[in-house]
Design an enzyme around this catalytic site. Structure first.
Site, PDB file in Angstrom:
ATOM      1  N   GLU A 340      58.045  48.980  26.495  1.00  0.00           N
ATOM      2  CA  GLU A 340      57.722  47.661  27.033  1.00  0.00           C
ATOM      3  C   GLU A 340      58.883  47.210  27.917  1.00  0.00           C
ATOM      4  O   GLU A 340      60.048  47.289  27.506  1.00  0.00           O
ATOM      5  CB  GLU A 340      57.500  46.638  25.907  1.00  0.00           C
ATOM      6  CG  GLU A 340      57.189  45.247  26.479  1.00  0.00           C
ATOM      7  CD  GLU A 340      56.773  44.212  25.449  1.00  0.00           C
ATOM      8  OE1 GLU A 340      56.878  44.490  24.237  1.00  0.00           O
ATOM      9  OE2 GLU A 340      56.340  43.118  25.875  1.00  0.00           O
ATOM     10  N   ASN A 399      54.596  42.506  30.815  1.00  0.00           N
ATOM     11  CA  ASN A 399      54.029  41.212  30.419  1.00  0.00           C
ATOM     12  C   ASN A 399      53.617  40.412  31.648  1.00  0.00           C
ATOM     13  O   ASN A 399      54.412  40.233  32.568  1.00  0.00           O
ATOM     14  CB  ASN A 399      55.052  40.403  29.626  1.00  0.00           C
ATOM     15  CG  ASN A 399      55.386  41.070  28.318  1.00  0.00           C
ATOM     16  OD1 ASN A 399      54.645  40.997  27.352  1.00  0.00           O
ATOM     17  ND2 ASN A 399      56.519  41.771  28.299  1.00  0.00           N
ATOM     18  N   GLU A 431      50.279  43.355  29.494  1.00  0.00           N
ATOM     19  CA  GLU A 431      50.213  42.589  28.248  1.00  0.00           C
ATOM     20  C   GLU A 431      49.985  41.121  28.560  1.00  0.00           C
ATOM     21  O   GLU A 431      50.684  40.531  29.381  1.00  0.00           O
ATOM     22  CB  GLU A 431      51.529  42.728  27.463  1.00  0.00           C
ATOM     23  CG  GLU A 431      51.724  44.101  26.882  1.00  0.00           C
ATOM     24  CD  GLU A 431      52.871  44.134  25.874  1.00  0.00           C
ATOM     25  OE1 GLU A 431      53.429  43.065  25.533  1.00  0.00           O
ATOM     26  OE2 GLU A 431      53.204  45.247  25.436  1.00  0.00           O
ATOM     27  N   ASP A 461      48.799  40.574  23.610  1.00  0.00           N
ATOM     28  CA  ASP A 461      50.122  40.452  22.987  1.00  0.00           C
ATOM     29  C   ASP A 461      50.082  39.382  21.889  1.00  0.00           C
ATOM     30  O   ASP A 461      49.226  38.496  21.919  1.00  0.00           O
ATOM     31  CB  ASP A 461      51.117  40.027  24.073  1.00  0.00           C
ATOM     32  CG  ASP A 461      52.534  40.462  23.765  1.00  0.00           C
ATOM     33  OD1 ASP A 461      52.799  40.870  22.628  1.00  0.00           O
ATOM     34  OD2 ASP A 461      53.369  40.374  24.686  1.00  0.00           O
ATOM     35  N   GLU A 518      54.177  45.230  16.509  1.00  0.00           N
ATOM     36  CA  GLU A 518      55.464  44.917  17.152  1.00  0.00           C
ATOM     37  C   GLU A 518      56.425  44.302  16.143  1.00  0.00           C
ATOM     38  O   GLU A 518      56.021  43.771  15.108  1.00  0.00           O
ATOM     39  CB  GLU A 518      55.278  44.025  18.378  1.00  0.00           C
ATOM     40  CG  GLU A 518      54.711  42.656  18.119  1.00  0.00           C
ATOM     41  CD  GLU A 518      54.605  41.813  19.398  1.00  0.00           C
ATOM     42  OE1 GLU A 518      54.886  42.315  20.502  1.00  0.00           O
ATOM     43  OE2 GLU A 518      54.233  40.644  19.279  1.00  0.00           O
TER      44      GLU A 518
HETATM   45  P1  C2E Z   1      56.811  39.945  23.754  1.00  0.00           P
HETATM   46  O1  C2E Z   1      56.052  40.499  24.905  1.00  0.00           O
HETATM   47  O2  C2E Z   1      56.085  39.757  22.478  1.00  0.00           O
HETATM   48  O3  C2E Z   1      58.065  40.888  23.582  1.00  0.00           O
HETATM   49  C1  C2E Z   1      58.583  41.284  22.370  1.00  0.00           C
HETATM   50  C2  C2E Z   1      59.803  40.475  22.058  1.00  0.00           C
HETATM   51  O4  C2E Z   1      60.208  40.805  20.729  1.00  0.00           O
HETATM   52  C3  C2E Z   1      61.002  40.849  22.936  1.00  0.00           C
HETATM   53  O5  C2E Z   1      61.761  39.665  23.088  1.00  0.00           O
HETATM   54  C4  C2E Z   1      61.754  41.843  22.090  1.00  0.00           C
HETATM   55  O6  C2E Z   1      63.113  41.917  22.402  1.00  0.00           O
HETATM   56  C5  C2E Z   1      61.539  41.267  20.730  1.00  0.00           C
HETATM   57  N1  C2E Z   1      61.631  42.287  19.693  1.00  0.00           N
HETATM   58  C6  C2E Z   1      61.401  43.588  19.810  1.00  0.00           C
HETATM   59  N2  C2E Z   1      61.560  44.219  18.634  1.00  0.00           N
HETATM   60  C7  C2E Z   1      61.877  43.285  17.721  1.00  0.00           C
HETATM   61  C8  C2E Z   1      62.141  43.301  16.314  1.00  0.00           C
HETATM   62  O7  C2E Z   1      62.123  44.319  15.658  1.00  0.00           O
HETATM   63  N3  C2E Z   1      62.413  42.110  15.721  1.00  0.00           N
HETATM   64  C9  C2E Z   1      62.440  40.955  16.426  1.00  0.00           C
HETATM   65  N4  C2E Z   1      62.724  39.838  15.787  1.00  0.00           N
HETATM   66  N5  C2E Z   1      62.193  40.892  17.761  1.00  0.00           N
HETATM   67  C10 C2E Z   1      61.910  42.057  18.390  1.00  0.00           C
HETATM   68  P2  C2E Z   1      62.248  39.197  24.510  1.00  0.00           P
HETATM   69  O8  C2E Z   1      62.690  40.342  25.321  1.00  0.00           O
HETATM   70  O9  C2E Z   1      63.197  38.077  24.282  1.00  0.00           O
HETATM   71  O10 C2E Z   1      60.935  38.651  25.179  1.00  0.00           O
HETATM   72  C11 C2E Z   1      60.321  37.519  24.695  1.00  0.00           C
HETATM   73  C12 C2E Z   1      59.019  37.259  25.394  1.00  0.00           C
HETATM   74  O11 C2E Z   1      59.206  36.958  26.762  1.00  0.00           O
HETATM   75  C13 C2E Z   1      58.095  38.457  25.394  1.00  0.00           C
HETATM   76  O12 C2E Z   1      57.450  38.547  24.163  1.00  0.00           O
HETATM   77  C14 C2E Z   1      57.178  38.126  26.538  1.00  0.00           C
HETATM   78  O13 C2E Z   1      56.145  37.257  26.100  1.00  0.00           O
HETATM   79  C15 C2E Z   1      58.069  37.370  27.487  1.00  0.00           C
HETATM   80  N6  C2E Z   1      58.452  38.266  28.583  1.00  0.00           N
HETATM   81  C16 C2E Z   1      59.339  39.276  28.577  1.00  0.00           C
HETATM   82  N7  C2E Z   1      59.378  39.886  29.774  1.00  0.00           N
HETATM   83  C17 C2E Z   1      58.487  39.247  30.558  1.00  0.00           C
HETATM   84  C18 C2E Z   1      58.041  39.430  31.921  1.00  0.00           C
HETATM   85  O14 C2E Z   1      58.450  40.327  32.657  1.00  0.00           O
HETATM   86  N8  C2E Z   1      57.093  38.571  32.377  1.00  0.00           N
HETATM   87  C19 C2E Z   1      56.579  37.597  31.582  1.00  0.00           C
HETATM   88  N9  C2E Z   1      55.646  36.782  32.101  1.00  0.00           N
HETATM   89  N10 C2E Z   1      56.958  37.412  30.309  1.00  0.00           N
HETATM   90  C20 C2E Z   1      57.904  38.222  29.790  1.00  0.00           C
HETATM   91 MG    MG Z   2      54.873  41.760  25.276  1.00  0.00          MG
HETATM   92 MG    MG Z   3      54.679  40.203  21.516  1.00  0.00          MG
END
Ligand code: C2E
Ligand code: MG
Ligand code: MG
Length: 573
Positions: A340, A399, A431, A461, A518
């Site tokens: 991802e 995403n 996603e 997602d 996830e």
């Molecule tokens: P998401 O798509 O549900 O991404 C998964 C989030 O969970 C990611 O946080 C990831 O770092 C975190 N994560 C992964 N494994 C674990 C785990 O084992 N435990 C816990 N507690 N967390 C874990 P991140 O990178 O801070 O991203 C947060 C959200 O931001 C993402 O949720 C997604 O909705 C959004 N996002 C990230 N990149 C993009 C993007 O390029 N465009 C858009 N529109 N949204 C994005």
């Molecule tokens: Mg995601």
């Molecule tokens: Mg997610």
């Protein structure tokens, strides 16, 4: 125009009825203000005459209103603070002016800038009141949609308030959460109806001022004799908004975020409104969105948000955005099957920023469109580069923000990016968070279908956290469900959550939808979700999101789960 002295003479001539003579009717017929005359000598102070402008403004004919008390123009909207002032003026026989919410015959609201003038007979006894009615609904300072004050008029009103000694002013700001989803999902007329319905409920409060500050944002001010009552009043306002709103074709339970602040009589209104706004931002950013009292740190946060919003505009062109990649693993074999892409912003002063800090701001300011376009292009190019040297391709999940899906033709845009980069459609998964999938999804479904025809995968997602509806699984052409990490975390402790996950997996299998878990952090969680039937997993147990070079190293080394994997990739998180 209208001269009370003249009226005095004319009405005074007639001792039995209050109907003015012909000359005066002529004038009445031609003034643009509505005029009504009430006889103060009769019980109930009935209306004895109205002019044509009154009929035009209110929609009531003269025959319908004669003999009634003019109170009926207020409808059920009786708690307006201005009404007390009018009552006092009537009782004391003095003139007064106030702007009220009144209701036309068809039930629509209009703002009535009412002016009342007493008329006396030769002995000085009060005989009549003349009411001048001016429709100022569309006048400056009034919000056209709701009839509430606009934000400039709110500031004026607050500046004019004369608080009783020892009293303070409570300023509350409210935001309808996910209002965009209502507009986009149900249409703007339903969005407008919701705003009007919210305004109508707020209008029943005994507030010193009520305003729609901007789109889905309301502000209220209350005079407080005891500052400790503030939180209770805020709760009362939220209670009033809790029952479902009945709207054309639907009924909605709506959630509100709220921020409030308390100021003294001498406080600067603009500052109070700003403080309540900053507290509102905190409420919006807190899970559960409980009402938030202003604290000094909120203003700093608000300033930072404004700064971020400005700087985001140039984040793409300054090449400050980048992706970290988090492996997705086949739970059976431990082999890396995908990744991802998770957005990061390398901010000059604040350092590496996670998406939670800026995606919301980017969506609000429109910067998301450019960021999303850049992101998709970047991921497609990266997928093409990585996979051209591989026998088994890696799938890249990206995403997509709700805003992008609604504002651009995603299928056409994705197709163009695939062509330009040489990325194959099946290497790409889009996603979308579940709360995007609200009713009236015809356009959305068409886009999904086009994307699936191209061969692009579509994943829901955070499944289980939005407007959960298993029917989406059947109605949308999805290829993947990502079970939210809150379920994965609970699955080890809660039998109920286990049953939910298992049902989703079974449904997925029946509909040929892959289920990804996830947020897997422990071996126990991995074992359980695998036993429940999830085929692919993602989480810190396997790897955190890592920078590009680390991700390529993983691929090069032939990533395979062996116990656990720890990396310094995302130290800042
Ligand atoms: P998401 O798509 O549900 O991404 C998964 C989030 O969970 C990611 O946080 C990831 O770092 C975190 N994560 C992964 N494994 C674990 C785990 O084992 N435990 C816990 N507690 N967390 C874990 P991140 O990178 O801070 O991203 C947060 C959200 O931001 C993402 O949720 C997604 O909705 C959004 N996002 C990230 N990149 C993009 C993007 O390029 N465009 C858009 N529109 N949204 C994005
Ligand atoms: Mg995601
Ligand atoms: Mg997610």
């Amino acid at each position: 125009m209208f001269k009370p002295a003249r009226w005095h003479r004319l009405v005074g001539q007639s001792t039995e009825t209050a109907v003015p003579g012909d000359a005066d009717s002529l004038i009445l017929d031609h003034v643009s203000d509505g005029v009504l005359i009430a006889d103060m000598r009769l019980r109930g102070h009935p209306i004895v005459q109205v002019n044509p402008a009154f009929e035009t403004i209110t929609g009531y004919s003269a025959a319908e209103v004669i003999d009634k008390n003019c109170r009926y123009l207020q409808g059920n909207d009786r708690l307006q603070p201005e009404i007390a002032e009018i009552r006092a003026a009537l009782a004391e026989g003095r003139s007064c002016a106030a702007t009220l919410r009144n209701y036309r015959r068809d039930g629509t609201m209009f703002r009535n800038a009412l002016r009342l003038e007493p008329l006396r007979d030769h002995e000085g006894n009060l005989t009549h009141f003349v009411g001048l009615i001016r429709d100022v609904t569309h006048a400056a300072g009034i919000d056209r949609l709701t009839g509430l004050l606009d934000r400039y008029a709110l500031l004026d009103r607050l500046a004019q308030l004369e608080l009783s000694p020892g009293c303070a002013l409570l300023v509350i700001k409210l935001d309808i959460l996910r209002f965009h989803d209502v507009n986009n999902g149900f249409g703007y007329d339903v969005g407008d109806a919701l705003l009007r319905a919210v305004a109508a409920r707020l209008a029943t409060l005994p507030a010193a001022a009520i305003s729609r500050a901007d789109s889905n944002n309301f502000a209220l001010a209350f005079e407080l004799d005891d500052a400790s009552r503030a939180a209770g009043i805020v709760e009362g306002v939220l209670d009033l908004l809790r029952p479902r709103f009945i709207l054309p074709g639907t009924s909605l339970a709506v959630q509100f975020a709220a921020g409030f602040t308390i100021g003294l009589a001498c406080a600067e209104p603009l500052q109070l409104v700003r403080q309540a706004g900053a507290a509102l931002q905190r409420s919006k950013a807190t899970p559960g969105h409980s009402p938030h009292p202003f604290a000094a740190s909120d203003e700093r946060d608000a300033r930072n948000r404004i700064r971020l919003a400005n700087e985001l505009q140039t984040a793409v062109s300054n090449e400050e955005l980048l992706f970290h990649y988090q492996p997705q693993v086949d739970l059976g074999s431990g082999v890396l099957v995908g990744a991802e892409a998770l957005l990061r912003w390398n901010h000059g002063a604040f350092g590496l920023q996670p998406p939670a800090r800026f995606i919301g701001v980017a969506e609000e300011t429109g910067a998301m469109m450019e960021i999303g376009a850049w992101g998709l292009r970047t991921i497609a190019a990266y997928a093409a580069r990585i996979n051209q040297r591989r026998d088994t391709p890696v799938r890249f999940a990206f995403n997509v923000s709700v805003i992008e899906f609604l504002r651009r033709d995603m299928a056409a845009f994705v197709e163009q990016q695939l062509e330009e980069t040489g990325c194959q459609a099946q290497w790409l998964t889009l996603e979308l968070t579940e709360n995007l999938m609200i009713p009236e999804p015809d356009d959305m479904r068409r886009s999904f279908e086009q994307l699936r025809r191209l061969g692009v995968n579509i994943s829901v997602d955070d499944f289980g956290t939005g407007y959960s509806n298993l029917r989406y699984l059947e109605r949308f052409p999805l290829s993947e469900i990502k079970i939210d990490r809150s379920f994965v975390r609970d699955v080890a402790h809660s039998a109920a959550k286990r049953v939910i996950v298992e049902s989703v997996v079974k449904l997925g299998a029946a509909l040929d939808i892959q289920v990804v878990a996830e947020g897997i952090e422990t071996e126990a969680e991995r074992t359980i979700v695998q036993a429940l039937g999830c085929s692919v997993g993602q989480g810190y147990l396997f790897a955190p999101p890592v920078v590009e070079s680390q991700f390529e190293q993983l691929l090069h080394d032939g990533f395979r789960l062996c116990g656990g994997w720890s990396s310094s990739g995302d130290k800042n998180r």
